[in-house]
Every structure is written in structure tokens, then in C-alpha cells.
Design an enzyme around this catalytic site. Sequence first.
Site, PDB file in Angstrom:
ATOM      1  N   GLY A  80     109.615  82.136  -0.343  1.00  0.00           N
ATOM      2  CA  GLY A  80     108.269  81.862  -0.832  1.00  0.00           C
ATOM      3  C   GLY A  80     107.247  81.571   0.245  1.00  0.00           C
ATOM      4  N   MET A 121     112.531  90.613  -5.560  1.00  0.00           N
ATOM      5  CA  MET A 121     113.516  91.650  -5.257  1.00  0.00           C
ATOM      6  C   MET A 121     113.976  92.444  -6.487  1.00  0.00           C
ATOM      7  SD  MET A 121     113.386  91.290  -2.109  1.00  0.00           S
ATOM      8  CE  MET A 121     114.657  92.372  -1.473  1.00  0.00           C
ATOM      9  N   ARG A 122     113.208  92.406  -7.543  1.00  0.00           N
ATOM     10  CA  ARG A 122     113.528  93.190  -8.736  1.00  0.00           C
ATOM     11  C   ARG A 122     112.508  94.285  -8.910  1.00  0.00           C
ATOM     12  NH1 ARG A 122     118.325  92.170 -11.616  1.00  0.00           N
ATOM     13  NH2 ARG A 122     119.053  90.262 -10.636  1.00  0.00           N
ATOM     14  N   ASN A 166     105.198  83.654   1.545  1.00  0.00           N
ATOM     15  CA  ASN A 166     103.939  84.322   1.164  1.00  0.00           C
ATOM     16  C   ASN A 166     103.240  83.576   0.035  1.00  0.00           C
ATOM     17  OD1 ASN A 166     103.409  86.945   2.725  1.00  0.00           O
ATOM     18  ND2 ASN A 166     105.626  86.944   2.371  1.00  0.00           N
ATOM     19  N   ASN A 196     102.154  94.469  -4.871  1.00  0.00           N
ATOM     20  CA  ASN A 196     103.399  94.249  -4.135  1.00  0.00           C
ATOM     21  C   ASN A 196     103.133  94.245  -2.634  1.00  0.00           C
ATOM     22  OD1 ASN A 196     106.226  93.881  -3.840  1.00  0.00           O
ATOM     23  ND2 ASN A 196     106.472  96.060  -3.420  1.00  0.00           N
ATOM     24  N   HIS A 219     105.071  94.996   1.016  1.00  0.00           N
ATOM     25  CA  HIS A 219     106.270  95.640   1.572  1.00  0.00           C
ATOM     26  C   HIS A 219     106.268  95.504   3.095  1.00  0.00           C
ATOM     27  CE1 HIS A 219     109.739  98.211   1.613  1.00  0.00           C
ATOM     28  NE2 HIS A 219     109.203  98.844   2.636  1.00  0.00           N
TER      29      HIS A 219
HETATM   30  C1  GRF Z   1     108.520  89.579   2.729  1.00  0.00           C
HETATM   31  O1  GRF Z   1     108.850  90.070   4.008  1.00  0.00           O
HETATM   32  C2  GRF Z   1     108.129  90.703   1.820  1.00  0.00           C
HETATM   33  O2  GRF Z   1     107.499  91.779   2.480  1.00  0.00           O
HETATM   34  C3  GRF Z   1     109.471  91.155   1.285  1.00  0.00           C
HETATM   35  O3  GRF Z   1     110.202  89.964   1.120  1.00  0.00           O
HETATM   36  C4  GRF Z   1     109.745  88.971   2.037  1.00  0.00           C
HETATM   37  C5  GRF Z   1     109.399  87.744   1.250  1.00  0.00           C
HETATM   38  O4  GRF Z   1     109.319  86.596   1.989  1.00  0.00           O
HETATM   39  N1  GRF Z   1     109.281  91.934   0.075  1.00  0.00           N
HETATM   40  P1  GRF Z   1     108.881  85.228   1.296  1.00  0.00           P
HETATM   41  O5  GRF Z   1     109.801  84.954   0.116  1.00  0.00           O
HETATM   42  O6  GRF Z   1     107.441  85.332   0.887  1.00  0.00           O
HETATM   43  O7  GRF Z   1     109.086  84.209   2.372  1.00  0.00           O
END
Ligand code: GRF
Length: 202
Positions: free
Chosen positions: A13, A91-92, A15, A108, A110
Site C-alpha cells: 500500500g 493483483m486481481r 501507493n 491502474n 503498472h
Molecule cells: C506497484 O509497483 C505497482 O506498479 C504494482 O504493484 C506495486 C504496488 O505497490 N502493480 P504498493 O502496494 O502500492 O506498495
Amino acid sequence: MTIKLGVLISGTGTNLRAILEAIDAGKLDASVEVVISSNETAKGLRIAGDRSIDTMALTPDTYSDPAVADQIIASVLKQHEVDYVVMAGYMRMVTESLLLAFPNRIINLHPALLPSFPGAHGIQDALDYGVKVTGVTVHFANAQYDEGPIIAQRVILIEDGMDLDELEDRVHAVEHKLYPEVLQMIAEGRVQVLDNNTVKID
Ligand code: GRF
């Protein structure tokens, strides 16, 4: 306009935290109404819980039928009157019921320059391939995994001898800056999906 966000997570989490900190700093005109996790142990749930944001965790049982899970998620997001759904390390795959409930309103993140290196291991795959540049992509989600209209991308140079940890750190630093910036552009009404499925930023 202040946009109401529902955030989908699966992991640490960071982000989600970057989005919340951008809101706190007055850089993002948004509120996080609910955080939904695809597993009960995601660390990111604590970040939301500490701020008294509503959370929901779905169990593997619920996810045995992704369409049913997405109906539940869509109804929770609607109950919270969410304007945009933000996938932050989720991740889904999202299925039709969720996509139809929020057309061009699911975003999303990536960790590579799409359409290169789609899938769950974008950072490792770029490193293994030996490309000299990779980056970060923010895009709208659609029924084709990692193929929705691209909103923004940032480039990261892969230097000789860089290992996975170093590259991951660079990618995450770029993500934490770019994701809130893109959400702010959306809040300002500057992001438009055109008929040819490309995105125009005003
Ligand atoms: C990020 O690198 C995102 O691009 C990928 O999963 C990671 C998530 O990190 N899809 P977080 O859970 O926000 O720390």
C-alpha cells in the site's frame, strides 16, 4: 472538483500512502472513501485503518468466483458514492461487472512501459530482458489485462549493473509521484478518453 476515490490494494500500500499524503499536502483534490483489499493480511489495510477510512478485505473463498467478488466490490464502491476506482498494487483482474459499473473510471498503475512487460512481474521482466529503459504507466483498465487507454508514462533508465532492488526503488519513487499527479489531472477534468481509445490531456 473533489473526486471520491475507492482504492483497491493487495499488498504494502505504498501507493495508497502516497495518494493520502498528496491529499494531506493539498496537492490532490480528492478523498479516499474506501479501501478494498484482495486479501486480509495486506499491510495497506493498516494505512487505511489508521486514518479511519472504511476498509473491506475479501477472502480467497469470495474470490473463487471473480465475477461474484467484483459484484460485491462494485456494490461497496457504489455505496460509498465513489467517482473513480484506483488500483494500487491490486493483483486481481477486474471483470465485466466492475468495468461496467465504472466505465473508463477504473485506473491502474503498472511498473513498466506498457505495452512492454505486462503482467505481474513487469520490473523483473524488464531487467531480465536487458532493456535500457523502462518506466511506469498509468492507464484506464479495460477487459484486456494491462491494455486499457494509457493516461501517462514516465521513463526510467536502467544503468549497467543495476539490480532488482535498485530498479524497484526507482520505479516506486516514480510511481509515488506520478499516480497522485495523474489523479489530480482527472480531478481537474483534464483527462478525456477519445473514440479511438487514446487519452487526451487538456
Ligand atoms: C506497484 O509497483 C505497482 O506498479 C504494482 O504493484 C506495486 C504496488 O505497490 N502493480 P504498493 O502496494 O502500492 O506498495
